[in-house]
Design a protein around this motif. Structure first.
Motif, PDB file in Angstrom:
ATOM      1  N   ASP A 123      -7.421  -1.184  -2.569  1.00  0.00           N
ATOM      2  CA  ASP A 123      -6.456  -1.732  -1.613  1.00  0.00           C
ATOM      3  C   ASP A 123      -7.030  -2.952  -0.921  1.00  0.00           C
ATOM      4  OD1 ASP A 123      -3.912  -1.424  -0.382  1.00  0.00           O
ATOM      5  OD2 ASP A 123      -4.903  -0.719   1.438  1.00  0.00           O
ATOM      6  N   ASP A 124      -6.208  -3.981  -0.828  1.00  0.00           N
ATOM      7  CA  ASP A 124      -6.582  -5.193  -0.101  1.00  0.00           C
ATOM      8  C   ASP A 124      -7.801  -5.898  -0.683  1.00  0.00           C
ATOM      9  OD1 ASP A 124      -5.264  -6.563   1.812  1.00  0.00           O
ATOM     10  OD2 ASP A 124      -5.694  -5.149   3.425  1.00  0.00           O
ATOM     11  N   THR A 167       0.838  -1.206   0.000  1.00  0.00           N
ATOM     12  CA  THR A 167       0.000   0.000   0.000  1.00  0.00           C
ATOM     13  C   THR A 167       0.873   1.255   0.000  1.00  0.00           C
ATOM     14  OG1 THR A 167      -1.664  -1.207   1.239  1.00  0.00           O
ATOM     15  CG2 THR A 167      -1.853   1.181   1.247  1.00  0.00           C
ATOM     16  N   ARG A 218       5.361  -3.672   9.643  1.00  0.00           N
ATOM     17  CA  ARG A 218       4.491  -3.124  10.698  1.00  0.00           C
ATOM     18  C   ARG A 218       5.084  -3.407  12.063  1.00  0.00           C
ATOM     19  NH1 ARG A 218      -1.490  -3.351   8.229  1.00  0.00           N
ATOM     20  NH2 ARG A 218      -0.787  -3.709   6.109  1.00  0.00           N
ATOM     21  N   THR A 268      -3.893  -3.946  -4.543  1.00  0.00           N
ATOM     22  CA  THR A 268      -2.987  -4.701  -3.680  1.00  0.00           C
ATOM     23  C   THR A 268      -3.803  -5.838  -3.090  1.00  0.00           C
ATOM     24  OG1 THR A 268      -3.470  -3.608  -1.591  1.00  0.00           O
ATOM     25  CG2 THR A 268      -1.773  -2.594  -2.960  1.00  0.00           C
TER      26      THR A 268
HETATM   27 MG    MG Z   1      -1.978  -2.801   2.508  1.00  0.00          MG
END
Ligand code: MG
Ligand code: ADP
Length: 300
Positions: free
Chosen positions: A220-221, A167, A299, A253
């Motif tokens: 996204d996703d 992202t 993350r 993504t």
């Molecule tokens: Mg993402």
């Protein structure tokens, strides 16, 4: 002397008194002198002048916008004279004006259910330690060159592990494009579908139309949502169809590969429909180049 006059005189004396009292502070005196307004006018506004003086001092000692001490960050409470009265208002400081000007390009990015800080994603900050990103960055370079040459480049279907930076990378590309005045929308697809379903008619058609037509789109996703016939056939299908027909670059993504996505799109609560899932995948393939980002989880 009439009673009313006595009261009037008394009030005026009080006003003068508090003004001269405040002026015993030489800095305050210097400040009010610098305003270039008549004293008989100034004396009526001592307490507001004191407020604006405090902010004026803060501005004089300003280290940076982040450390602004004024009651409204980036603004200063200032007096202005007009037709014999003084009005006070919050005026934007030059530092804030500069920051806002520098960030004006961010208005070209529309976020739907995405964290706001994604607008700060930047090519300059992309980790260079990671070889996995090289093909993607190369593609971005190709993309921007072609786009500005009106060559209608394809978007990306970027698959890969959770937290690898998919992202972030596409947001960085859209930010670069935004600086060149290209508008884009970034949509967290699972949440977007939930909200779209819940939104009223007018909001619904506005959003649907907007993401169909926006010059650059990121879904996204994709694949993380609960697929329904509605989301597949009434939302995703028509968006992709429109964008394909109009050469509008579209990015995705996903944690799923295209064949995993195909399987997931086939199964809805209403049963299995492989043909409709296949049709979506065909559109995605037409719209995108397929790349994978395998990298460690960024993350924390
Ligand atoms: Mg993402
Ligand atoms: P994914 O979409 O693959 O799950 P994200 O793009 O959300 O991963 O990235 C995960 C975290 O790492 C985010 O907090 C993001 O801000 C940070 N991040 C990812 N790539 C970079 C990068 N190149 N530079 C700085 N931070 C990054």
């Amino acid at each position: 002397m009439k009673k009313a006059d006595t009261f009037y005189r008394y009030d005026e004396d009080k006003l003068k008194h508090s003004f001269y009292d405040a002026c015993s502070d030489s800095q305050f005196k210097e400040y009010v002198d610098s305003l270039d307004m008549k004293e008989e006018l100034l004396i009526q506004y001592t307490s507001s002048l004191e407020d604006s003086f405090l902010e004026y001092k803060n501005c004089k000692n300003c280290k940076s916008l982040d450390k602004c001490l004024n009651s409204v960050k980036g603004y200063s409470y200032k007096p202005r004279e007009d037709k014999g009265i003084i009005t006070f208002s919050y005026e934007r400081c030059e530092k804030l004006a500069k920051v806002e000007e520098e960030n004006a390009y961010k208005d070209n990015l529309e976020l739907f259910d995405m964290p706001k800080n994604i607008k700060n994603a930047n090519f300059k900050d992309i980790y260079t330690d990671d070889k996995a990103r090289i093909p993607i960055i190369k593609y971005f370079k190709e993309f921007t060159d072609k786009y500005h040459n009106d060559e209608h480049p394809k978007g990306l279907y970027l698959t890969g592990s959770f937290g690898s930076g998919k992202t972030y990378l596409i947001a960085a590309l859209f930010n670069e494009m935004a600086k060149k005045k290209v508008r884009s929308a970034l949509i967290y697809f699972p949440e977007f579908l939930r909200n779209l379903k819940a939104s009223f008619n007018s909001d619904y058609s506005w959003k649907f139309d907007y993401i169909k037509k926006v010059p650059l789109l990121l879904l996204d996703d994709i694949g993380a949502e609960n697929c329904s016939n509605w989301s597949r056939d009434e939302i995703l299908g028509p968006i992709l169809q429109y964008r394909m027909e109009n050469d509008l670059p579209t990015f995705f993504t996903s944690n799923l590969t295209l064949s995993e996505l195909e399987k997931s799109l086939a199964i809805t609560s209403s049963g299995v429909d492989k043909v409709k899932a296949r049709r979506i995948i065909e559109r995605i393939k037409q719209l995108t180049k397929n790349l994978e980002l395998v990298s460690k989880n960024r993350r924390n």
